[in-house]
Scaffold this motif. Structure first.
Motif, PDB file in Angstrom:
ATOM      1  N   THR A  35      -8.499   0.774  -6.702  1.00  0.00           N
ATOM      2  CA  THR A  35      -7.294   0.113  -6.199  1.00  0.00           C
ATOM      3  C   THR A  35      -6.064   0.593  -6.952  1.00  0.00           C
ATOM      4  OG1 THR A  35      -8.610  -1.815  -5.594  1.00  0.00           O
ATOM      5  CG2 THR A  35      -6.229  -2.121  -5.720  1.00  0.00           C
ATOM      6  N   THR A  36      -6.182   0.767  -8.252  1.00  0.00           N
ATOM      7  CA  THR A  36      -5.067   1.290  -9.051  1.00  0.00           C
ATOM      8  C   THR A  36      -4.655   2.676  -8.553  1.00  0.00           C
ATOM      9  OG1 THR A  36      -5.576  -0.013 -11.008  1.00  0.00           O
ATOM     10  CG2 THR A  36      -4.349   2.030 -11.370  1.00  0.00           C
ATOM     11  N   GLU A  37      -5.636   3.515  -8.284  1.00  0.00           N
ATOM     12  CA  GLU A  37      -5.315   4.859  -7.780  1.00  0.00           C
ATOM     13  C   GLU A  37      -4.592   4.786  -6.431  1.00  0.00           C
ATOM     14  OE1 GLU A  37      -5.498   7.687  -9.584  1.00  0.00           O
ATOM     15  OE2 GLU A  37      -5.987   6.215 -11.117  1.00  0.00           O
ATOM     16  N   LEU A  38      -4.994   3.885  -5.569  1.00  0.00           N
ATOM     17  CA  LEU A  38      -4.305   3.710  -4.283  1.00  0.00           C
ATOM     18  C   LEU A  38      -2.888   3.195  -4.486  1.00  0.00           C
ATOM     19  CD1 LEU A  38      -7.211   2.111  -2.214  1.00  0.00           C
ATOM     20  CD2 LEU A  38      -6.287   4.435  -1.974  1.00  0.00           C
ATOM     21  N   LEU A  39      -2.721   2.267  -5.419  1.00  0.00           N
ATOM     22  CA  LEU A  39      -1.390   1.719  -5.699  1.00  0.00           C
ATOM     23  C   LEU A  39      -0.485   2.747  -6.376  1.00  0.00           C
ATOM     24  CD1 LEU A  39      -2.439  -1.868  -6.836  1.00  0.00           C
ATOM     25  CD2 LEU A  39      -1.307  -1.235  -4.683  1.00  0.00           C
ATOM     26  N   ARG A  40      -1.065   3.680  -7.098  1.00  0.00           N
ATOM     27  CA  ARG A  40      -0.261   4.767  -7.681  1.00  0.00           C
ATOM     28  C   ARG A  40       0.336   5.644  -6.589  1.00  0.00           C
ATOM     29  NH1 ARG A  40      -2.934   7.940 -12.546  1.00  0.00           N
ATOM     30  NH2 ARG A  40      -0.973   9.032 -12.278  1.00  0.00           N
ATOM     31  N   ARG A  41      -0.399   5.849  -5.517  1.00  0.00           N
ATOM     32  CA  ARG A  41       0.102   6.658  -4.408  1.00  0.00           C
ATOM     33  C   ARG A  41       1.352   6.055  -3.783  1.00  0.00           C
ATOM     34  NH1 ARG A  41      -5.416   8.192  -1.093  1.00  0.00           N
ATOM     35  NH2 ARG A  41      -6.455   9.224  -2.835  1.00  0.00           N
TER      36      ARG A  41
ATOM     37  N   GLU B 229       3.922   7.204  -6.525  1.00  0.00           N
ATOM     38  CA  GLU B 229       3.998   8.577  -7.022  1.00  0.00           C
ATOM     39  C   GLU B 229       3.924   9.669  -5.956  1.00  0.00           C
ATOM     40  OE1 GLU B 229       1.060   8.767 -10.105  1.00  0.00           O
ATOM     41  OE2 GLU B 229       2.136   7.346 -11.358  1.00  0.00           O
ATOM     42  N   GLU B 230       3.452   9.347  -4.770  1.00  0.00           N
ATOM     43  CA  GLU B 230       3.318  10.396  -3.760  1.00  0.00           C
ATOM     44  C   GLU B 230       4.454  10.360  -2.754  1.00  0.00           C
ATOM     45  OE1 GLU B 230      -0.520  10.936  -2.047  1.00  0.00           O
ATOM     46  OE2 GLU B 230      -1.494  10.967  -4.006  1.00  0.00           O
ATOM     47  N   LYS B 231       4.757  11.521  -2.220  1.00  0.00           N
ATOM     48  CA  LYS B 231       5.837  11.653  -1.250  1.00  0.00           C
ATOM     49  C   LYS B 231       5.579  10.746  -0.047  1.00  0.00           C
ATOM     50  CE  LYS B 231       8.427  15.025   1.381  1.00  0.00           C
ATOM     51  NZ  LYS B 231       8.586  16.417   1.749  1.00  0.00           N
ATOM     52  N   GLY B 232       6.607  10.022   0.339  1.00  0.00           N
ATOM     53  CA  GLY B 232       6.497   9.133   1.479  1.00  0.00           C
ATOM     54  C   GLY B 232       6.007   7.740   1.138  1.00  0.00           C
ATOM     55  N   GLY B 233       5.594   7.520  -0.121  1.00  0.00           N
ATOM     56  CA  GLY B 233       5.163   6.183  -0.524  1.00  0.00           C
ATOM     57  C   GLY B 233       6.338   5.222  -0.513  1.00  0.00           C
TER      58      GLY B 233
ATOM     59  N   ILE C  85      -2.187   1.735   2.508  1.00  0.00           N
ATOM     60  CA  ILE C  85      -1.458   1.066   1.432  1.00  0.00           C
ATOM     61  C   ILE C  85      -0.192   1.844   1.100  1.00  0.00           C
ATOM     62  CG2 ILE C  85      -1.529   0.447  -1.016  1.00  0.00           C
ATOM     63  CD1 ILE C  85      -4.440  -0.316  -0.643  1.00  0.00           C
ATOM     64  N   GLN C  86      -0.299   3.147   1.012  1.00  0.00           N
ATOM     65  CA  GLN C  86       0.830   3.990   0.633  1.00  0.00           C
ATOM     66  C   GLN C  86       2.009   3.833   1.594  1.00  0.00           C
ATOM     67  OE1 GLN C  86      -0.269   8.082   0.129  1.00  0.00           O
ATOM     68  NE2 GLN C  86       1.821   8.796   0.069  1.00  0.00           N
ATOM     69  N   TYR C  87       1.715   3.672   2.874  1.00  0.00           N
ATOM     70  CA  TYR C  87       2.773   3.605   3.888  1.00  0.00           C
ATOM     71  C   TYR C  87       2.969   2.192   4.440  1.00  0.00           C
ATOM     72  CZ  TYR C  87       1.870   8.596   3.683  1.00  0.00           C
ATOM     73  OH  TYR C  87       1.672   9.877   3.245  1.00  0.00           O
ATOM     74  N   SER C  88       2.342   1.192   3.840  1.00  0.00           N
ATOM     75  CA  SER C  88       2.446  -0.204   4.291  1.00  0.00           C
ATOM     76  C   SER C  88       2.063  -0.366   5.760  1.00  0.00           C
ATOM     77  CB  SER C  88       3.864  -0.746   4.048  1.00  0.00           C
ATOM     78  OG  SER C  88       4.087  -0.968   2.698  1.00  0.00           O
ATOM     79  N   SER C  89       0.880   0.059   6.094  1.00  0.00           N
ATOM     80  CA  SER C  89       0.402  -0.026   7.477  1.00  0.00           C
ATOM     81  C   SER C  89      -0.221  -1.390   7.754  1.00  0.00           C
ATOM     82  CB  SER C  89      -0.636   1.066   7.742  1.00  0.00           C
ATOM     83  OG  SER C  89      -1.265   0.855   8.984  1.00  0.00           O
ATOM     84  N   ASN C  90       0.455  -2.195   8.571  1.00  0.00           N
ATOM     85  CA  ASN C  90      -0.097  -3.492   8.952  1.00  0.00           C
ATOM     86  C   ASN C  90      -1.397  -3.325   9.729  1.00  0.00           C
ATOM     87  OD1 ASN C  90       2.118  -4.619   7.759  1.00  0.00           O
ATOM     88  ND2 ASN C  90       3.078  -5.308   9.644  1.00  0.00           N
ATOM     89  N   ILE C  91      -1.461  -2.322  10.567  1.00  0.00           N
ATOM     90  CA  ILE C  91      -2.673  -2.068  11.345  1.00  0.00           C
ATOM     91  C   ILE C  91      -3.832  -1.715  10.412  1.00  0.00           C
ATOM     92  CG2 ILE C  91      -3.742  -0.511  13.021  1.00  0.00           C
ATOM     93  CD1 ILE C  91      -0.942  -0.370  14.371  1.00  0.00           C
ATOM     94  N   GLY C  92      -3.558  -0.874   9.414  1.00  0.00           N
ATOM     95  CA  GLY C  92      -4.588  -0.522   8.444  1.00  0.00           C
ATOM     96  C   GLY C  92      -5.099  -1.742   7.690  1.00  0.00           C
TER      97      GLY C  92
END
Length: 179
Positions: free
Chosen positions: A123-129, A132-136, A1-8
């Motif tokens: 899900t909220t915690e994943l969306l925060r990444r 808020e996290e580097k590379g998001g 989710i953080q890096y928008s991985s279509n494969i993921g």
């Protein structure tokens, strides 16, 4: 989710399975009108999950082959922000008459539970990444004083000649604060 991985996304959808994934899309309100007080509201485009091939599940997991309205997207993210409850959207909270009395008043109304409260929290915690996290992909939405949850999106524009997609794209972001 953080890096928008279509494969993921495809792998997650594959693990859920076609029926379960389609059921979640419907529970979140995609493919149906929200009931908001707007004439002409569209249901968007969501083909019946029974007709999906395996590739349909994969591409729909990252947003291709499905079309949603901005209101549907906001309501779906609102369900996550509200602990898993999908709320009935409305545009006008109160109409006040000339004497100051409320002629009409709308109250927040839950439509249904879409996901468990703990799932919404995770899900909220994943969306925060994402923000808020580097590379998001949503780092530009970061705020110093409030936690932000959200997701970026990139949609291909339809070719104006009616032959698939053009090389042009539309970028989007949806989120909520405080997360």
């Amino acid at each position: 989710i953080q890096y928008s991985s279509n494969i993921g996304c495809s792998k997650v959808a594959d693990r859920l399975g076609r029926e379960r994934y389609y059921d979640y899309l419907k529970k979140f309100g995609f493919g149906q009108r929200s009931g908001v007080e707007l004439p002409g509201e569209t249901a968007g485009i969501l083909r019946d999950g029974k007709s999906w091939a395996r590739i349909d599940l994969a591409v729909q997991s990252f947003g291709q082959g499905v079309s949603v309205t901005p209101l549907q997207m906001v309501a779906a993210y609102g369900a996550i922000a509200n602990g898993g409850l999908l709320m009935r959207p409305y545009l006008v909270r109160r109409i006040v008459g000339p004497n100051g009395d409320a002629v009409r008043e709308t109250q927040p109304t839950a439509i249904r539970r879409v996901i468990r409260e703990q799932t919404a929290h995770t899900t909220t915690e994943l969306l925060r990444r994402v923000v808020e996290e580097k590379g998001g992909t949503g780092s530009k939405a970061r705020l110093d004083d409030y936690p932000v949850a959200g997701k970026t999106g990139t949609a291909q524009k339809v070719d104006p000649n009616g032959r698939g997609y053009s090389s042009k794209r539309i970028g989007s972001f949806v989120g909520y604060v405080p997360a």
